[in-house]
Design a protein around this motif. Structure first.
Motif, PDB file in Angstrom:
ATOM      1  N   TYR A 243       0.889  -1.208   0.102  1.00  0.00           N
ATOM      2  CA  TYR A 243       0.053   0.028   0.002  1.00  0.00           C
ATOM      3  C   TYR A 243       0.796   1.157  -0.084  1.00  0.00           C
ATOM      4  O   TYR A 243       0.246   2.409  -0.328  1.00  0.00           O
ATOM      5  N   GLY A 244       2.109   1.081   0.322  1.00  0.00           N
ATOM      6  CA  GLY A 244       2.924   2.291   0.522  1.00  0.00           C
ATOM      7  C   GLY A 244       2.725   3.076   1.594  1.00  0.00           C
ATOM      8  O   GLY A 244       2.746   4.597   1.391  1.00  0.00           O
ATOM      9  N   VAL A 245       1.933   2.690   2.674  1.00  0.00           N
ATOM     10  CA  VAL A 245       1.383   3.439   3.865  1.00  0.00           C
ATOM     11  C   VAL A 245       2.109   2.877   4.957  1.00  0.00           C
ATOM     12  O   VAL A 245       1.940   1.780   5.353  1.00  0.00           O
ATOM     13  N   VAL A 246       3.126   3.608   5.547  1.00  0.00           N
ATOM     14  CA  VAL A 246       3.779   3.036   7.009  1.00  0.00           C
ATOM     15  C   VAL A 246       2.906   3.451   8.042  1.00  0.00           C
ATOM     16  O   VAL A 246       2.758   4.632   8.504  1.00  0.00           O
ATOM     17  N   PRO A 247       2.514   2.353   8.831  1.00  0.00           N
ATOM     18  CA  PRO A 247       1.803   2.656  10.127  1.00  0.00           C
ATOM     19  C   PRO A 247       2.869   2.992  11.379  1.00  0.00           C
ATOM     20  O   PRO A 247       4.034   3.108  10.895  1.00  0.00           O
ATOM     21  N   ASP A 248       2.509   3.504  12.452  1.00  0.00           N
ATOM     22  CA  ASP A 248       3.326   3.746  13.588  1.00  0.00           C
ATOM     23  C   ASP A 248       3.430   2.591  14.492  1.00  0.00           C
ATOM     24  O   ASP A 248       4.382   2.259  14.964  1.00  0.00           O
ATOM     25  N   VAL A 249       2.389   1.731  14.424  1.00  0.00           N
ATOM     26  CA  VAL A 249       2.460   0.238  15.235  1.00  0.00           C
ATOM     27  C   VAL A 249       2.111  -0.796  14.268  1.00  0.00           C
ATOM     28  O   VAL A 249       0.686  -0.686  13.430  1.00  0.00           O
ATOM     29  N   LEU A 250       2.595  -1.837  14.105  1.00  0.00           N
ATOM     30  CA  LEU A 250       2.064  -3.086  13.238  1.00  0.00           C
ATOM     31  C   LEU A 250       1.972  -4.475  14.399  1.00  0.00           C
ATOM     32  O   LEU A 250       2.829  -4.653  14.905  1.00  0.00           O
ATOM     33  N   THR A 251       0.712  -4.934  14.010  1.00  0.00           N
ATOM     34  CA  THR A 251       0.777  -6.291  14.851  1.00  0.00           C
ATOM     35  C   THR A 251       0.756  -7.531  14.063  1.00  0.00           C
ATOM     36  O   THR A 251      -0.041  -7.562  13.018  1.00  0.00           O
ATOM     37  N   THR A 252       1.382  -8.496  14.723  1.00  0.00           N
ATOM     38  CA  THR A 252       1.698  -9.531  13.868  1.00  0.00           C
ATOM     39  C   THR A 252       1.247 -10.750  14.557  1.00  0.00           C
ATOM     40  O   THR A 252       1.807 -10.993  15.838  1.00  0.00           O
ATOM     41  N   ALA A 253       0.799 -11.981  13.974  1.00  0.00           N
ATOM     42  CA  ALA A 253       0.602 -13.253  14.693  1.00  0.00           C
ATOM     43  C   ALA A 253       0.645 -14.508  13.888  1.00  0.00           C
ATOM     44  O   ALA A 253       1.333 -14.374  13.151  1.00  0.00           O
ATOM     45  N   LYS A 254      -0.785 -14.941  13.850  1.00  0.00           N
ATOM     46  CA  LYS A 254      -0.818 -15.983  12.832  1.00  0.00           C
ATOM     47  C   LYS A 254       0.269 -16.731  12.302  1.00  0.00           C
ATOM     48  O   LYS A 254       1.080 -17.679  12.725  1.00  0.00           O
ATOM     49  N   ALA A 255       0.643 -16.250  11.127  1.00  0.00           N
ATOM     50  CA  ALA A 255       1.698 -17.082  10.353  1.00  0.00           C
ATOM     51  C   ALA A 255       3.335 -17.122  11.049  1.00  0.00           C
ATOM     52  O   ALA A 255       4.019 -17.819  10.753  1.00  0.00           O
ATOM     53  N   LEU A 256       3.381 -15.943  11.768  1.00  0.00           N
ATOM     54  CA  LEU A 256       4.560 -15.523  12.500  1.00  0.00           C
ATOM     55  C   LEU A 256       5.294 -16.933  13.491  1.00  0.00           C
ATOM     56  O   LEU A 256       6.353 -17.351  13.211  1.00  0.00           O
ATOM     57  N   GLY A 257       4.303 -17.643  13.835  1.00  0.00           N
ATOM     58  CA  GLY A 257       4.696 -18.884  14.499  1.00  0.00           C
ATOM     59  C   GLY A 257       4.298 -20.227  13.749  1.00  0.00           C
ATOM     60  O   GLY A 257       4.529 -21.363  14.075  1.00  0.00           O
ATOM     61  N   CYS A 258       3.620 -20.383  12.686  1.00  0.00           N
ATOM     62  CA  CYS A 258       3.283 -21.125  11.597  1.00  0.00           C
ATOM     63  C   CYS A 258       2.603 -22.457  12.674  1.00  0.00           C
ATOM     64  O   CYS A 258       2.732 -23.380  11.986  1.00  0.00           O
ATOM     65  N   GLY A 259       1.837 -21.868  13.717  1.00  0.00           N
ATOM     66  CA  GLY A 259       1.176 -23.072  14.588  1.00  0.00           C
ATOM     67  C   GLY A 259       1.840 -22.984  15.924  1.00  0.00           C
ATOM     68  O   GLY A 259       1.012 -23.336  16.831  1.00  0.00           O
ATOM     69  N   PHE A 260       3.016 -22.561  16.223  1.00  0.00           N
ATOM     70  CA  PHE A 260       3.280 -22.193  17.573  1.00  0.00           C
ATOM     71  C   PHE A 260       2.828 -20.920  17.872  1.00  0.00           C
ATOM     72  O   PHE A 260       3.036 -19.946  17.345  1.00  0.00           O
ATOM     73  N   PRO A 261       2.138 -20.764  19.222  1.00  0.00           N
ATOM     74  CA  PRO A 261       1.557 -19.552  19.526  1.00  0.00           C
ATOM     75  C   PRO A 261       2.576 -18.357  19.869  1.00  0.00           C
ATOM     76  O   PRO A 261       3.550 -18.648  20.718  1.00  0.00           O
ATOM     77  N   ILE A 262       2.286 -17.434  18.863  1.00  0.00           N
ATOM     78  CA  ILE A 262       3.175 -16.223  19.205  1.00  0.00           C
ATOM     79  C   ILE A 262       2.727 -14.960  18.572  1.00  0.00           C
ATOM     80  O   ILE A 262       1.957 -15.146  17.577  1.00  0.00           O
ATOM     81  N   GLY A 263       2.750 -13.669  19.077  1.00  0.00           N
ATOM     82  CA  GLY A 263       2.282 -12.456  18.486  1.00  0.00           C
ATOM     83  C   GLY A 263       3.426 -11.309  18.735  1.00  0.00           C
ATOM     84  O   GLY A 263       4.333 -11.761  19.676  1.00  0.00           O
ATOM     85  N   ALA A 264       3.309 -10.278  17.982  1.00  0.00           N
ATOM     86  CA  ALA A 264       4.256  -9.368  18.232  1.00  0.00           C
ATOM     87  C   ALA A 264       3.679  -8.139  17.816  1.00  0.00           C
ATOM     88  O   ALA A 264       2.798  -7.856  16.997  1.00  0.00           O
ATOM     89  N   MET A 265       4.254  -7.090  18.499  1.00  0.00           N
ATOM     90  CA  MET A 265       3.927  -5.645  18.036  1.00  0.00           C
ATOM     91  C   MET A 265       4.833  -4.902  17.871  1.00  0.00           C
ATOM     92  O   MET A 265       6.022  -4.634  18.562  1.00  0.00           O
ATOM     93  N   LEU A 266       5.091  -4.537  16.455  1.00  0.00           N
ATOM     94  CA  LEU A 266       6.297  -3.678  16.065  1.00  0.00           C
ATOM     95  C   LEU A 266       5.805  -2.279  16.029  1.00  0.00           C
ATOM     96  O   LEU A 266       4.935  -1.697  15.813  1.00  0.00           O
ATOM     97  N   THR A 267       7.008  -1.416  16.393  1.00  0.00           N
ATOM     98  CA  THR A 267       6.617   0.048  16.348  1.00  0.00           C
ATOM     99  C   THR A 267       8.077   0.837  16.341  1.00  0.00           C
ATOM    100  O   THR A 267       9.132   0.136  15.988  1.00  0.00           O
TER     101      THR A 267
END
Ligand SMILES: *Cc1c(COP(=O)(O)O)cnc(C)c1O
Length: 404
Positions: A243-267
């Motif tokens: 999108y060419g739009v940069v957020p201030d905070v990005l949250t990620t989970a699901k595919a990150l652990g490929c089935g092992f529970p993990i989430g992250a907040m990037l900022t």
């Protein structure tokens, strides 16, 4: 040795809190994009554990990373840091806009952290009335009380009142409506670049661009919830770059652990300062087991081969689904990006998405719904062409049955 307890699908109804209505078979094994049930029947997996198993089942490199770490160190608590978490942080930082990472265990927790950060940042600036959050109708951000309230599907939150206040919802992709409610009292705007659970609805580029400008004008934190779009799902590591739009905070989970529970907040460095020592935390967040797995997953997904492969696979799905739709016209639109694909059912088949996925199960393929009127596909990012073909052939048989 003691015999394992005999379990059947009926056991679920007997013993489990009934928040889910799982399929009437039990899967016991997976390899790549195939899974097998207790009776040995095979299924092609087009769901990937709801956009989670981005490298399929039992990927040898990911499994090796898990087994190696399991023999070394599982957990310490956050009074002690560890090598895998620091390496994963560096991987994520080098590949994105972010300077800092907070790890947790799920998508909801990542969003919870993001929303708390935004509230506290405004308060730290001495502006105690700058606490308003703007979110969108139909959005999904998780099931904690705060995130389910930020989500835009009242059916998920209404039974748990009183809900956290200060959250306003406006229509997705309606910039004018958003502009009416975003003001100097707004501390955060939270949005999915493609609404996943809400029906696989991509944001218009101008909408996200406009939200960026409104957040800049009113000093609000722009949060992109990339829990579903994240980690290669759209053919980019994260959808914001498309999108060419940069957020201030990005949250990620699901595919990150490929089935092992993990989430992250990037900022960013500046925003990360808000959450000083003791202001937020979680027991398991960033534990070495989860982060060793995610590090291996990241190394594989963040490669041109895998990301380009997602775009190629998107086309395979589109071609196959369009062909099915020519023979049995049940979709009014096929949309989404990469391997996050939603098929909107025509008026004649409205409300039948669940029934279609049940027939698909019978034919030996696993698909998802995104609301009552959308069939959703979120397979492994490396699903082999043969599995795509076979899975779509099975899916076509399910469609033929609903049409007959
Ligand atoms: C799945 C999802 C969540 C919630 O993640 P959990 O790991 O279930 O807490 C949040 N946001 C989006 C966009 C999701 O798709």
């Amino acid at each position: 040795m003691e015999q394992p307890i005999a379990v059947t699908r009926q056991s679920f109804d007997d013993w489990m809190v009934p928040v889910y209505a799982p399929a009437d078979f039990i899967l016991v094994r997976g390899e790549g994009s195939q899974v097998w049930d207790q009776q040995g029947k095979s299924y092609i997996d087009f769901a990937g554990g709801i956009a989670v198993n981005a490298l399929g089942h039992a990927h040898p490199v990911v499994t090796a990373a898990l087994v190696e770490q399991a023999g070394k160190l599982w957990h310490l608590g956050n009074g002690y840091t560890n090598e895998p978490v620091l390496r994963l942080a560096k991987q994520l930082i080098d590949a994105t806009f972010a300077d800092k990472v907070f790890f947790c265990n799920s998508g909801a927790e990542a969003n919870e952290a993001a929303l708390k950060l935004a509230r506290k940042r405004a308060l730290d600036q001495g502006n105690s009335s700058k606490n308003q959050i703007v979110a969108f109708n139909n959005a999904f951000h998780g099931r904690t009380l705060f995130t389910v309230s930020a989500g835009g599907q009242p059916k998920y939150s209404k039974d748990f009142a009183p809900l956290p206040g200060g959250i306003t919802h406006t229509p997705f992709n309606d910039l004018a409506a958003a502009a009416e409610v975003i003001n100097d009292q707004t501390c955060a705007v939270i949005v999915e670049p493609i609404q996943g659970e809400g029906g696989v609805l991509p944001a218009d580029p101008a909408f996200l661009q406009g939200l960026r400008e409104l957040c800049d004008r009113h000093d609000a934190v722009l949060i992109f919830d990339e829990v579903q779009t994240g980690m290669g799902r759209t053919g980019e590591l994260y959808a914001y770059t498309q999108y060419g739009v940069v957020p201030d905070v990005l949250t990620t989970a699901k595919a990150l652990g490929c089935g092992f529970p993990i989430g992250a907040m990037l900022t960013t460095d500046e925003l990360a300062k808000t959450l000083g020592v003791g202001t937020h935390g979680t027991t398991y967040g960033g534990n070495p087991l989860a982060t060793a797995v995610a590090g291996a997953v990241f190394s594989i997904i963040n490669t041109p081969e895998v990301l380009e492969g997602v775009k190629q696979r998107h086309q395979w799905f589109l071609d196959g689904l369009n062909k099915i739709n020519q023979q049995y016209p049940i979709f009014s639109e096929i949309r989404g990006g990469g391997l996050l694909i939603g098929c909107q059912l025509t008026q004649d088949y409205a409300g039948k998405a669940k029934q279609i996925t049940q027939l698909a199960n019978e034919e030996g393929v696993i698909a998802l719904i995104a609301g009552p009127d959308v069939v959703r596909f979120t397979p492994s990012l490396i699903i082999p062409e043969q599995d795509v073909k076979e899975g779509l052939a099975r899916f076509a048989r399910a469609v033929a049955r609903i049409c007959s």
